[in-house]
Structure formats: structure tokens, C-alpha cells
Enzyme design. Structure first.
Site, mmCIF file in Angstrom:
data_model
loop_
_atom_site.group_PDB
_atom_site.id
_atom_site.type_symbol
_atom_site.label_atom_id
_atom_site.label_comp_id
_atom_site.label_asym_id
_atom_site.label_seq_id
_atom_site.Cartn_x
_atom_site.Cartn_y
_atom_site.Cartn_z
ATOM 1 N N ASN A 9 0.850 -1.187 0.000
ATOM 2 C CA ASN A 9 0.000 0.000 0.000
ATOM 3 C C ASN A 9 0.896 1.251 0.000
ATOM 4 O OD1 ASN A 9 -1.441 2.258 1.018
ATOM 5 N ND2 ASN A 9 -3.051 0.922 1.771
ATOM 6 N N ASP A 11 -0.117 4.486 -0.090
ATOM 7 C CA ASP A 11 -0.838 5.711 0.300
ATOM 8 C C ASP A 11 0.059 6.743 0.988
ATOM 9 O OD1 ASP A 11 -3.152 4.506 -0.553
ATOM 10 O OD2 ASP A 11 -3.956 4.144 1.463
ATOM 11 N N ARG A 20 3.325 18.880 1.966
ATOM 12 C CA ARG A 20 3.942 20.086 1.431
ATOM 13 C C ARG A 20 3.224 20.622 0.197
ATOM 14 N NH1 ARG A 20 9.179 21.747 2.369
ATOM 15 N NH2 ARG A 20 9.523 21.671 4.603
ATOM 16 N N HIS A 45 -5.695 3.589 -1.549
ATOM 17 C CA HIS A 45 -7.008 3.968 -1.017
ATOM 18 C C HIS A 45 -7.301 5.400 -1.427
ATOM 19 C CE1 HIS A 45 -9.673 4.291 2.894
ATOM 20 N NE2 HIS A 45 -10.339 4.580 1.797
ATOM 21 N N ARG A 47 -9.409 8.157 -0.764
ATOM 22 C CA ARG A 47 -10.388 8.558 0.251
ATOM 23 C C ARG A 47 -11.227 9.709 -0.266
ATOM 24 N NH1 ARG A 47 -8.918 6.506 5.756
ATOM 25 N NH2 ARG A 47 -10.695 7.711 6.448
ATOM 26 N N ARG A 51 -6.986 12.801 1.152
ATOM 27 C CA ARG A 51 -5.892 13.222 2.046
ATOM 28 C C ARG A 51 -4.541 12.652 1.621
ATOM 29 N NH1 ARG A 51 -7.538 10.017 7.506
ATOM 30 N NH2 ARG A 51 -9.466 11.124 7.129
ATOM 31 N N HIS A 52 -4.545 11.517 0.916
ATOM 32 C CA HIS A 52 -3.260 11.008 0.403
ATOM 33 C C HIS A 52 -3.348 10.781 -1.107
ATOM 34 C CE1 HIS A 52 -5.290 7.301 1.619
ATOM 35 N NE2 HIS A 52 -5.010 7.448 2.884
ATOM 36 N N GLU A 72 -8.799 0.459 -2.912
ATOM 37 C CA GLU A 72 -9.627 0.528 -1.693
ATOM 38 C C GLU A 72 -10.530 1.739 -1.781
ATOM 39 O OE1 GLU A 72 -7.091 0.751 1.653
ATOM 40 O OE2 GLU A 72 -6.327 -1.265 1.424
ATOM 41 N N THR A 102 -7.148 6.594 10.412
ATOM 42 C CA THR A 102 -7.000 5.491 9.467
ATOM 43 C C THR A 102 -8.278 4.657 9.567
ATOM 44 O OG1 THR A 102 -5.631 3.590 8.842
ATOM 45 C CG2 THR A 102 -5.777 4.075 11.191
ATOM 46 N N THR A 103 -8.386 3.643 8.720
ATOM 47 C CA THR A 103 -9.592 2.824 8.721
ATOM 48 C C THR A 103 -9.664 2.064 10.043
ATOM 49 O OG1 THR A 103 -9.179 2.581 6.369
ATOM 50 C CG2 THR A 103 -10.903 1.209 7.308
ATOM 51 N N GLY A 197 -1.922 -2.431 9.885
ATOM 52 C CA GLY A 197 -1.040 -2.313 11.043
ATOM 53 C C GLY A 197 0.078 -3.334 11.109
ATOM 54 N N GLY A 218 1.134 -1.327 4.353
ATOM 55 C CA GLY A 218 1.530 -0.023 3.862
ATOM 56 C C GLY A 218 2.332 0.805 4.829
ATOM 57 N N HIS A 219 1.676 1.294 5.883
ATOM 58 C CA HIS A 219 2.241 2.324 6.745
ATOM 59 C C HIS A 219 3.629 1.949 7.263
ATOM 60 C CE1 HIS A 219 2.496 4.514 10.689
ATOM 61 N NE2 HIS A 219 2.307 5.497 9.843
HETATM 62 N N1 PXP Z 1 -5.922 -3.151 4.151
HETATM 63 C C1 PXP Z 1 -6.891 -2.217 4.182
HETATM 64 C C2 PXP Z 1 -8.266 -2.590 3.776
HETATM 65 C C3 PXP Z 1 -6.596 -0.887 4.586
HETATM 66 O O1 PXP Z 1 -7.577 0.027 4.627
HETATM 67 C C4 PXP Z 1 -5.266 -0.566 4.903
HETATM 68 C C5 PXP Z 1 -4.929 0.845 5.267
HETATM 69 O O2 PXP Z 1 -5.181 1.681 4.206
HETATM 70 C C6 PXP Z 1 -4.298 -1.565 4.831
HETATM 71 C C7 PXP Z 1 -4.659 -2.859 4.475
HETATM 72 C C8 PXP Z 1 -2.857 -1.295 5.138
HETATM 73 O O3 PXP Z 1 -2.724 -0.926 6.472
HETATM 74 P P1 PXP Z 1 -1.331 -0.351 6.981
HETATM 75 O O4 PXP Z 1 -1.081 0.885 6.190
HETATM 76 O O5 PXP Z 1 -1.570 -0.106 8.415
HETATM 77 O O6 PXP Z 1 -0.302 -1.406 6.706
#
Ligand code: PXP
Length: 246
Positions: A9, A11, A20, A45, A47, A51-52, A72, A102-103, A197, A218-219
Site C-alpha cells: 500500500n 498511500d 507540502r 485507497h 479517500r 488526504r493522500h 480501496e 486510518t480505517t 497495522g 503499507g504504513h
Molecule cells: N488493508 C486495508 C483494507 C486498509 O484500509 C489498509 C490501510 O489503508 C491496509 C490494508 C494497510 O494498512 P497499513 O497501512 O496499516 O499497513
């Protein structure tokens, strides 16, 4: 055991860019790099508040990458129209609240079954694989199955939060629920994914579940990329997943 796919991910590359209002760092460049680093798919994603990821990122991503895009989105008319225009490989329906960071939870499918059944039908007809992001809850899995989703993605956020809060008993209970619900969803013929997460510390017990076909991360990967580069972060995650898979 089948190979576990890794969807990266991107995002939060866009989060840094948008902080910025500049043109960089470019999430599409990250997607291309993720592809060469061994990602099996790209997740983004779009949104409602942009936002991203923004609309132009999706346009460019569709042209730039050969990997399947997992788009997403919230179950809104606007997002449905965008998905139908691009026809990504997969759409993952997620709950969305403007005020959340976040979601935060899974989608409430059971309460909105009728609306969601009508909402996903044209997406399926357009050839997208429809995934529903839900908590490890039998009621939600049954509802996702009834509305005709092909895939569910189990929300691993609570499991990861408990781990970092040091609430190990709650973490293990949540892991047991995820394990049981992965088995249950698979028995219904649903393809089972998981995400939210996940980090190097939390990925192995999830990757070990044989019913899972894909993780979306992702994060943590984008944060780790600051220190070791995106390719190194993806390679390390990939190797932890493969190791857990045995
Ligand atoms: N799966 C879904 C459905 C999500 O909404 C997200 C966050 O956008 C992720 C996976 C990835 O989560 P993370 O960024 O915490 O790894």
C-alpha cells in the site's frame, strides 16, 4: 501451502507529498519500485477527502504498473463511478469516516446487506474482484458471502495494537479469532486476505495461517523505507512472510 501474496500500500508516500503540496515524493514511483522489489500487487485507497492518494495518482498508476491494483474505496456512488471507469483488478470496500486517522474498524456488512449487494454487483460485472474489509466476526463473514463478495480482508489492526500496547492476552485472543474466522471464511469458498497495522514484529503469526492468500501492508513499509529504502523494507517483509509460511 500456497505462496502468500504481498500487496504494498503506497498511500503514505502521497501523505508525505501532500504535507507540502509538492509533486514529490511520487506514489507512482513507489509503486514501480515496489513492483521491482517483489510486491505481488499495489494497494491504494482513494479517500473521499483525498488526504493522500488523489485521482491523478490512480490514472497514472493504471498506466505505469503491470501488477494488479487493489483499489480501496468507500461504498459511495462517486467511488463506484471511478472504479467502473478504471476497472482495477480488485476493489476492496472499506468503511470511511472523515474524522478517523486510518480505517478504524471493519465494514458493517450485516446491517447494510441489501445496499451493499446492489453496490458491488456492477463492480463484479465489470470484472473486478470484490473484497470486503471486515473484522473477524462470523456475522460479517456470512453477510459478505451472501452479498456475493469473492474475497474478504480480515482487519488485523486490533491484533497489532494489542501487541504494541503490551496486552498480550488480548492480542492472542484476537489472533485466535482471526485464525478461526480465516478457516470459516475459507470453508465458505471465500478468498481470504488480511491487513492493517502489520509490521516485522506482528506479521509472522498472521502469515502462518494457511487459508490466507494475500497480505496488504503499507504504513510500516513506507516508514521503514526512510531507513532502509523501499526495496529493502519489502524484501525483509517478504522474507519474514516466506519464513513463517515454512
Ligand atoms: N488493508 C486495508 C483494507 C486498509 O484500509 C489498509 C490501510 O489503508 C491496509 C490494508 C494497510 O494498512 P497499513 O497501512 O496499516 O499497513
Amino acid at each position: 501451502m500456497s505462496k502468500l501474496r504481498l500487496g504494498v500500500n503506497i498511500d503514505h508516500v502521497a501523505t508525505v507529498r501532500n504535507a507540502r503540496g509538492s509533486a514529490y515524493p511520487d506514489p507512482v514511483r513507489a509503486a514501480i519500485l515496489a513492483q521491482s522489489a517483489g510486491a505481488d500487487g499495489i494497494t491504494a485507497h482513494l479517500r473521499e477527502d483525498r488526504r493522500h492518494i488523489v485521482d491523478d495518482d490512480i490514472e497514472r498508476m493504471m498506466d505505469a504498473i503491470n501488477l494488479p491494483l487493489n483499489f480501496e474505496m468507500a461504498a459511495t456512488d462517486e467511488m463506484q463511478a471511478i472504479a467502473l471507469r478504471h476497472k482495477p483488478h480488485a476493489v476492496c470496500i472499506v468503511p470511511e469516516r472523515r474524522e478517523e486517522r486510518t480505517t478504524e474498524g471493519g465494514l458493517e456488512v450485516a446491517r447494510e446487506e441489501n445496499r451493499l449487494a446492489h453496490f458491488i454487483a456492477p463492480l463484479r460485472d465489470a470484472g473486478c474482484r470484490v473484497s470486503i474489509f471486515i473484522a473477524a466476526d462470523k456475522r460479517q463473514i456470512d453477510a459478505a458471502h451472501r452479498i456475493g463478495a469473492q474475497v474478504i480482508e480480515l482487519h488485523t489492526g486490533a491484533y497489532c495494537d494489542y501487541h504494541y500496547e503490551g496486552k498480550f492476552e488480548a492480542r492472542d485472543q484476537e489472533l485466535a479469532r482471526l485464525t478461526e474466522m480465516a478457516v470459516y471464511a475459507h470453508s465458505l469458498g471465500l478468498e481470504v486476505h488480511a491487513g492493517h497495522g502489520l509490521t516485522y514484529d506482528t506479521v509472522a503469526p498472521i502469515a502462518r495461517l494457511p487459508q490466507l492468500m494475500e497480505l496488504n501492508i503499507g504504513h510500516f513499509l513506507i516508514g521503514e523505507a526512510v531507513f532502509v529504502g523501499l526495496e529493502g523494507a519489502i524484501a525483509q517483509m517478504r522474507s519474514l512472510m516466506d519464513e513463517a509460511r515454512g
